[in-house]
Design a protein around this motif. Structure first.
Motif, short mmCIF file in Angstrom:
data_model
loop_
_atom_site.label_atom_id
_atom_site.label_comp_id
_atom_site.label_asym_id
_atom_site.label_seq_id
_atom_site.Cartn_x
_atom_site.Cartn_y
_atom_site.Cartn_z
N PRO A 154 6.54 33.14 97.12
CA PRO A 154 6.30 34.52 96.66
C PRO A 154 5.08 35.19 97.33
CG PRO A 154 6.83 33.11 94.80
CD PRO A 154 6.71 32.20 95.99
N TYR A 155 3.98 34.46 97.49
CA TYR A 155 2.80 35.11 98.10
C TYR A 155 3.02 35.37 99.58
CZ TYR A 155 0.49 34.02 93.73
OH TYR A 155 0.18 33.96 92.40
N ALA A 156 3.67 34.43 100.25
CA ALA A 156 3.95 34.62 101.67
C ALA A 156 4.84 35.84 101.87
CB ALA A 156 4.62 33.36 102.24
N LEU A 157 5.82 36.04 100.99
CA LEU A 157 6.72 37.19 101.13
C LEU A 157 5.99 38.49 100.82
CD1 LEU A 157 9.88 35.58 99.51
CD2 LEU A 157 9.63 36.28 101.90
N LEU A 171 -1.80 23.89 91.88
CA LEU A 171 -2.07 24.99 92.80
C LEU A 171 -1.40 26.29 92.38
CD1 LEU A 171 -3.58 25.64 95.38
CD2 LEU A 171 -1.48 25.17 96.65
N ASP A 172 -0.15 26.23 91.90
CA ASP A 172 0.56 27.47 91.56
C ASP A 172 -0.21 28.30 90.55
OD1 ASP A 172 2.55 26.84 93.26
OD2 ASP A 172 4.01 26.25 91.74
N ILE A 173 -0.68 27.66 89.50
CA ILE A 173 -1.36 28.41 88.45
C ILE A 173 -2.72 28.91 88.95
CG2 ILE A 173 -2.59 26.52 87.31
CD1 ILE A 173 -0.54 29.05 85.41
N VAL A 174 -3.39 28.11 89.80
CA VAL A 174 -4.68 28.55 90.35
C VAL A 174 -4.49 29.78 91.23
CG1 VAL A 174 -6.55 27.90 91.90
CG2 VAL A 174 -5.77 26.30 90.16
N LEU A 175 -3.45 29.75 92.07
CA LEU A 175 -3.18 30.92 92.92
C LEU A 175 -2.88 32.14 92.04
CD1 LEU A 175 -0.92 29.38 95.74
CD2 LEU A 175 -3.37 29.81 95.79
N HIS A 176 -2.14 31.93 90.97
CA HIS A 176 -1.82 33.04 90.06
C HIS A 176 -3.09 33.64 89.47
CE1 HIS A 176 0.92 34.50 86.52
NE2 HIS A 176 0.31 35.49 87.14
N VAL A 177 -4.00 32.78 89.05
CA VAL A 177 -5.26 33.24 88.46
C VAL A 177 -6.05 34.07 89.48
CG1 VAL A 177 -7.54 32.49 87.70
CG2 VAL A 177 -5.50 31.47 86.71
N THR A 187 -0.95 29.27 99.93
CA THR A 187 -2.39 29.57 99.89
C THR A 187 -2.73 30.57 100.99
OG1 THR A 187 -2.67 27.26 99.25
CG2 THR A 187 -4.65 28.49 99.71
N LEU A 188 -2.18 30.33 102.18
CA LEU A 188 -2.39 31.29 103.27
C LEU A 188 -1.81 32.66 102.89
CD1 LEU A 188 -1.30 29.07 106.32
CD2 LEU A 188 -3.63 29.54 105.57
N GLY A 189 -0.65 32.63 102.22
CA GLY A 189 0.00 33.87 101.83
C GLY A 189 -0.84 34.67 100.86
N LEU A 190 -1.42 33.99 99.88
CA LEU A 190 -2.25 34.70 98.91
C LEU A 190 -3.45 35.34 99.59
CD1 LEU A 190 -3.11 35.56 96.10
CD2 LEU A 190 -4.25 33.34 95.85
N LEU A 191 -4.14 34.57 100.45
CA LEU A 191 -5.31 35.13 101.13
C LEU A 191 -4.90 36.32 102.01
CD1 LEU A 191 -8.29 35.11 101.81
CD2 LEU A 191 -7.85 33.34 103.53
N ALA A 192 -3.79 36.17 102.73
CA ALA A 192 -3.33 37.27 103.59
C ALA A 192 -3.01 38.50 102.76
CB ALA A 192 -2.09 36.83 104.37
N CYS A 208 -9.79 24.68 84.00
CA CYS A 208 -9.06 25.54 83.07
C CYS A 208 -7.55 25.48 83.33
CB CYS A 208 -9.53 26.98 83.19
SG CYS A 208 -11.23 27.24 82.66
N CYS A 209 -7.16 25.17 84.55
CA CYS A 209 -5.74 25.11 84.90
C CYS A 209 -5.22 23.68 84.81
CB CYS A 209 -5.52 25.68 86.30
SG CYS A 209 -5.93 27.43 86.41
N HIS A 210 -5.77 22.89 83.92
CA HIS A 210 -5.32 21.50 83.75
C HIS A 210 -3.91 21.46 83.15
CE1 HIS A 210 -5.23 17.33 82.35
NE2 HIS A 210 -6.23 17.11 83.19
N PRO A 211 -3.06 20.55 83.64
CA PRO A 211 -1.67 20.49 83.14
C PRO A 211 -1.57 20.22 81.64
CG PRO A 211 -1.94 19.15 85.12
CD PRO A 211 -3.31 19.60 84.74
N ALA A 212 -2.63 19.70 81.01
CA ALA A 212 -2.56 19.43 79.57
C ALA A 212 -2.55 20.72 78.75
CB ALA A 212 -3.75 18.57 79.14
N LEU A 213 -2.92 21.84 79.37
CA LEU A 213 -2.94 23.12 78.67
C LEU A 213 -1.65 23.89 78.97
CD1 LEU A 213 -6.58 24.27 79.55
CD2 LEU A 213 -5.80 23.21 77.43
N PRO A 214 -1.15 24.65 77.99
CA PRO A 214 0.00 25.51 78.28
C PRO A 214 -0.34 26.51 79.38
CG PRO A 214 -0.46 25.42 75.92
CD PRO A 214 -1.61 24.76 76.60
#
Length: 414
Positions: free
Chosen positions: A287-290, A181-187, A229-234, A114-120
């Motif tokens: 951003p997630y680490a902060l 990765l950025d968009i997946v982390l956002h989701v 990725t570590l930041g999001l999980l933390a 779903c987070c493929h670059p071909a999609l907005p």
């Protein structure tokens, strides 16, 4: 259907339906066909399980049943569209070969699809949240500060694009991961947020969503142990540690400064703080680490009064540079109010309410009302609580705002 089987079926639906759907999408290669198959599988379960009992592996049963229901449906429709017969035969041969491996990772696979670059970017988020994470169109609209009709259109267009472009259902190679990765982390974070602070319903939190987001976060850390990725999980672990303290015995909201920190989950805090330490050792801060670092400062304090608010404001300053947004500005203003007093915070938040997005954001009006209340500006506080109530559909948050409004009206009339 007798009550125990009904209860088991409902529990299986809550726990497994999105995983079953993700697997069916991979196996059938079509969102709409998979959704239809999912409904057919649960309809079959309602008919059969009361007689046969719940199978030992209900998810596998539902996947297999849904798959063959889809094949049967395609064959029936082939009388009117011959091209469907070949698709049905191919799916049948694949089913006979038993290629149902890796069921556990299908949701992650689908998130990357779903987070493929071909999609907005906005379509990637909306589609993933709806199809993979089972958020309603209204919940997604709330997260985006948008309208349900706009979100629905994005989802339909994204599904069509995946179908027309033949985008494969797979986790990308290691070389392709950073691009998505950025968009997946956002989701994953949006899913967690909906679980941590539900936008609607009776319960303030939804553990099924926050638990699933943390599970996906752990999988992502295994795939790519990037500092973000570590930041999001933390960040998720540190927020989740406060779940029990966020509501009282009646399910009513308890603000951070009033929470009993003795019931915060120390195991989750220890894991989250260890991840934050790894990020600081690597000295790469996104951003997630902060945000995780801000969570770690809260977790280290024994009370709101003893919190290092100067450090939190400094971290928000860095976050504003890394990922500026009206919501980050609002949170920074709230931290400044805690450090420098309500007058300083109120001046900032009053200015931020000129922003169109924050004018429709209930927490902004609630924060404004709270600071007015602390400064005995009862008329302004009342107006802001009323506006926050207009924008809030979540029951626990409404009860909290109504209680504050009653207190303010009492003080106003005194």
């Amino acid at each position: 259907m007798d009550a125990p089987v009904q209860a088991q079926l409902e529990a299986v639906y809550r726990r497994e339906s999105r995983r079953v759907l993700a697997t069916l999408i991979r196996l059938l290669g079509d969102f709409d066909l998979a959704e239809e198959a999912l409904h057919d599988a649960f309809r079959a379960a309602m008919e059969q399980w009361p007689q046969t009992g719940v199978p030992d592996q209900p998810r596998a049963w539902l996947v297999s049943t849904g798959r063959f229901k889809a094949i049967d449906g395609l064959r029936r429709r082939a009388r009117f569209d011959a091209s469907l017969a070949q698709i049905a035969d191919t799916l049948y041969l694949q089913a006979e070969a038993g290629d149902e491996e890796d069921l556990e990772d299908d949701r992650l696979r689908l998130i990357f699809t779903c987070c493929h670059p071909a999609l907005p970017a906005d379509a990637q988020l909306a589609l993933t949240l709806r199809e993979v994470c089972d958020l309603t169109t209204e919940e997604i609209a709330h997260a985006f500060l948008s309208s349900p009709s706009t979100i629905a259109q994005r989802i339909v267009r994204a599904k069509g694009k995946i179908r027309q472009a033949g985008i494969p259902y797979r986790v990308p190679s290691r070389e392709e991961l950073p691009e998505r990765l950025d968009i997946v982390l956002h989701v994953v974070y949006l899913v967690f947020n909906e679980g941590y602070a539900a936008s609607a319903g009776d319960s303030l939190t939804r553990h099924d969503l926050s638990g699933e987001a943390i599970r996906l976060g752990r999988l992502l850390v295994e795939l790519l142990p990037d500092p973000e990725t570590l930041g999001l999980l933390a960040l998720m672990l540190l927020h989740e540690s406060r779940r029990t303290a966020r509501t009282d015995a009646n399910g009513d909201l308890v603000l951070l400064e009033e929470q009993d920190r003795g019931v915060w989950d120390r195991t989750l805090i220890a894991e989250g703080r260890a991840l934050v330490q790894r990020i600081w050792n690597a000295r790469r801060f996104g951003p997630y680490a902060l945000q995780a670092s801000i969570g770690a400062v809260h977790a280290a304090a024994v009370s709101s009064k003893d919190t290092d608010w100067s450090q939190i404001v400094a971290l928000y300053d860095l976050l504003l540079r890394a990922d500026p947004s009206p919501v980050v500005e609002l949170n920074r203003a709230a931290a400044i109010a805690m450090r420098d007093g309500p007058e300083a915070g109120l001046a900032l938040i009053s200015g931020l309410l000129e922003n169109d997005e924050l004018r429709r954001y209930a927490p902004a009006h609630s924060a404004h009302a709270d600071l007015c209340r602390r400064l005995s500006r009862h008329e302004q506080a009342r107006a802001s609580y009323l506006r926050a109530l207009e924008l809030t559909s979540q029951s626990a948050q409404r009860r909290f705002l109504e209680k504050r409004l009653r207190e303010t009206e009492t003080l106003r009339g005194a």
